[in-house]
Write a protein that holds these residues in place. Sequence first.
Motif, PDB file in Angstrom:
ATOM      1  N   UNK A  58      30.024  31.158   1.180  1.00  0.00           N
ATOM      2  CA  UNK A  58      29.488  30.558  -0.103  1.00  0.00           C
ATOM      3  C   UNK A  58      28.008  30.056  -0.024  1.00  0.00           C
ATOM      4  N   UNK A  95      32.851  31.762   8.167  1.00  0.00           N
ATOM      5  CA  UNK A  95      33.601  30.591   7.754  1.00  0.00           C
ATOM      6  C   UNK A  95      33.135  30.629   6.186  1.00  0.00           C
ATOM      7  N   UNK A  96      34.192  30.074   5.515  1.00  0.00           N
ATOM      8  CA  UNK A  96      33.805  30.077   4.175  1.00  0.00           C
ATOM      9  C   UNK A  96      32.803  29.234   3.738  1.00  0.00           C
ATOM     10  N   UNK A  97      32.268  28.434   4.669  1.00  0.00           N
ATOM     11  CA  UNK A  97      31.058  27.737   4.316  1.00  0.00           C
ATOM     12  C   UNK A  97      29.891  28.436   4.107  1.00  0.00           C
ATOM     13  N   UNK A 123      41.760  28.987   4.457  1.00  0.00           N
ATOM     14  CA  UNK A 123      41.037  29.952   3.981  1.00  0.00           C
ATOM     15  C   UNK A 123      39.777  29.627   4.359  1.00  0.00           C
ATOM     16  N   UNK A 124      39.602  28.590   5.230  1.00  0.00           N
ATOM     17  CA  UNK A 124      38.276  28.276   5.467  1.00  0.00           C
ATOM     18  C   UNK A 124      37.583  29.035   6.684  1.00  0.00           C
ATOM     19  N   UNK A 172      29.949  35.319  12.641  1.00  0.00           N
ATOM     20  CA  UNK A 172      29.636  34.884  14.030  1.00  0.00           C
ATOM     21  C   UNK A 172      30.337  36.154  14.944  1.00  0.00           C
TER      22      UNK A 172
END
Lengths: 456, 456
Positions: A194, A189-191, A172-173, A207
């Motif tokens: 969040x 991205x999950x990063x 899920x990343x 992106x």
Amino acid sequence: MHRLDKHRLNEYAKETMDFLRNENIPLFRKTFLKLHSMDQATIFVALDLKERAKLYHNISAEEFSNIFQELDYKVQRMILQELHETYAADMFNEMNTDDAASFLVALPEKMQRGLLQKMNDTEASEIQELMGYPEETAGSIMTKDYVQIRAASTAREVLAYLQTEKPDAETIYYLYVVNEHNKLTGILSLRELITNNPSERVENLMRTQLITIQDDDDQEDVARIIQHYDLLALPVLTDAGALVGIVTVDDVMDVVEDETTEDIGELSAVRGATDVNLSAFASARKRAPWLILLMFLGLLTGGVIDQFEETLEAVVILAVFIPMIMDSAGNIGTQSLAVVVRGIAVGTFQRESIRQLLKRQLGTGLMVGLMCGAVIFVVVPLIPFFDGSWMLGAIVGISIFLSLSIACVVGAIMPLIINKLKLDPALASGPFVTTIGDVVGLFIYFSIATSLLQYL
Amino acid sequence: MHRLDKHRLNEYAKETMDFLRNENIPLFRKTFLKLHSMDQATIFVALDLKERAKLYHNISAEEFSNIFQELDYKVQRMILQELHETYAADMFNEMNTDDAASFLVALPEKMQRGLLQKMNDTEASEIQELMGYPEETAGSIMTKDYVQIRAASTAREVLAYLQTEKPDAETIYYLYVVNEHNKLTGILSLRELITNNPSERVENLMRTQLITIQDDDDQEDVARIIQHYDLLALPVLTDAGALVGIVTVDDVMDVVEDETTEDIGELSAVRGATDVNLSAFASARKRAPWLILLMFLGLLTGGVIDQFEETLEAVVILAVFIPMIMDSAGNIGTQSLAVVVRGIAVGTFQRESIRQLLKRQLGTGLMVGLMCGAVIFVVVPLIPFFDGSWMLGAIVGISIFLSLSIACVVGAIMPLIINKLKLDPALASGPFVTTIGDVVGLFIYFSIATSLLQYL
């Protein structure tokens, strides 16, 4: 708390299985399910039939699916016989689609159909889709378990969706943004999700310079792209740009390993028998055909010597240099072969530059050949045994020079021809290259020796 | 939207660089920074000196650090000369610690010290810590850029921390739970963090069956564990259990590639020259010493033939079988070598089972030898050229049988001895194994032939 090495895992396993044997199910489940699925699998394969039956009874099909997908194909086949049909179907429902497909595709068609019918429709059709791709394509190693989102959603909405739906994706990343036609328009991205403002829309965070691959591309290309860009996963698109799956980095590591084993097989004519734990008989059966074939090639090489029997009869000492000529040509050929095979595998070798590559290999061959030939020309007359015969030194030196130059190019050219003509890559293996080098080297050597026989 | 292939990337690069040349900086930054850092690097290396200067001017040290860490060491060295000292120091501050350390460790000590002094203290001391680890250990390839959290925090608190602090870690997908002594007590994946109840404490969500590695363990072990368990990152601990870094999966793929290149070098005596794009001269310089050494080994092999000159003089036809005997022994030896080298690399080979391995290889050798020997014994008298000499068939057949049995074990034993005695692994390379096989094979062949000379 060091990683679970073999000893500690054994102890832990014993404890866990004691809980199972003593029917202390809650404690068994608690200790067992805490483990990494790979360690669960290691423990599982050590159980006997009765213990396994008890385990299936106390572990859900979903929980068991994690263990099952860590097992080797042969073990999976065995285990499948022990499972109730509904339990098995449930298990396949819960497995990663790529793991399920790669197991089912190898089953006899009747079993395949039986299992797919019992599974739920979505899963079954996804697996059938994957099974339809030819081997070694991106499509054949991708998974359907990914998360797709919409460009118009806010970060907050996506996060809430992940929190409540807990999608059963392999990763899920990376979140894949698709439009109504299932066309991939972005990746988030999950990063990024969040660490940005929760009210921001996905389309402003995602992106759009996408790195993707097509479903019918080779799996080696997948590996190369993931490695080149250090990705965790790579989306797979159809010709029309529709998202159909993703390949995750862990699957790619397996591809890299398989391809490496193939390359090493090519260099050493040990294709299909590289498993160090193969039994003596199984290994002999796989290796013998190659060796017998190569033995006859060796006999053909001997035919070159036979052509020059009279020369050899006149000056038997010429035979002393046979091993050196053979080895040197073989060695430089194998070097070139290794360089090119490795270059193709790692992807540093661009196809446009074939001519340049061959020019470079010829250059290397000429330089190395000149060096080795010169050394031999000087050294041979110095060895007392050869009575200071500089003519012998010249014959051997020139032969080394010529055969090294040629063998250096032959070793590089073989894998390229094979690749181009789509022949069996085994023909580019070390021993074949060596044989060509042997024949060329011995032929040159004895030709020169014969024409200069009067001066010896 | 297919991945940026070479052609598309070239076009895009042209457009981007036009913006830079025309001083349209906002548009340049917008298009350029959208790209993956690997593609930025590809574009960057194609620029000339003036264009590069312009780029440094319009890209921050932090933004440039992403490009710099994608470059090869040699290019990095060149580029470093062009950067202002403060810009360079800022760049190293922002780089991943592992990438910074692996660049700095190779610099001359004076430059190293100069740069470290200009960097901020935390970063500099972290990098120095990494530089202190011996090559090829887990410590030498780990990064200090990871997120650590406390067991008592709630999921909500951790998420808020990630959202506001935006930690500059290599991965935020694994969160490492440490106590006040920096001891690793658990690992929480970002997935578990966001899919669970936000009020739950970390200690109730985290995984406590940890898979870790020690800082002085070999990098190959790191690769093996990450591959075995399909991990994205592996925490590195000191002897005392303190968390000192993590190794991420992308770095491991590089390790796997390096180790494979080493293995292929071993099989083909091409160590250090496997780069397909090496110039002809550079390649010749690296390959020649090996070939000259091996040439002299070939001359020694010829010495065996010399020992039996009288036999050969009496029956010149014996020379025809020299290539076959040499090739067959060499081929089976190389096969065994490849199997064992690969087994060690992949980790399927357990050290306890050395005796079993050798027994298996001897078994294989005997079986294959018997088969090949029998074939030759039958075939040779059938070839008209040999006048139906079954004695010749017997001599060659028995020689093949014995030399194959021995060479099969020799090939397997060499890498084990090398590993055990910590000698140069090159001694276990294909050509050395082949040479031993040659000597053994020819010695057996001519010994048998000599003792049976009267019957030929």
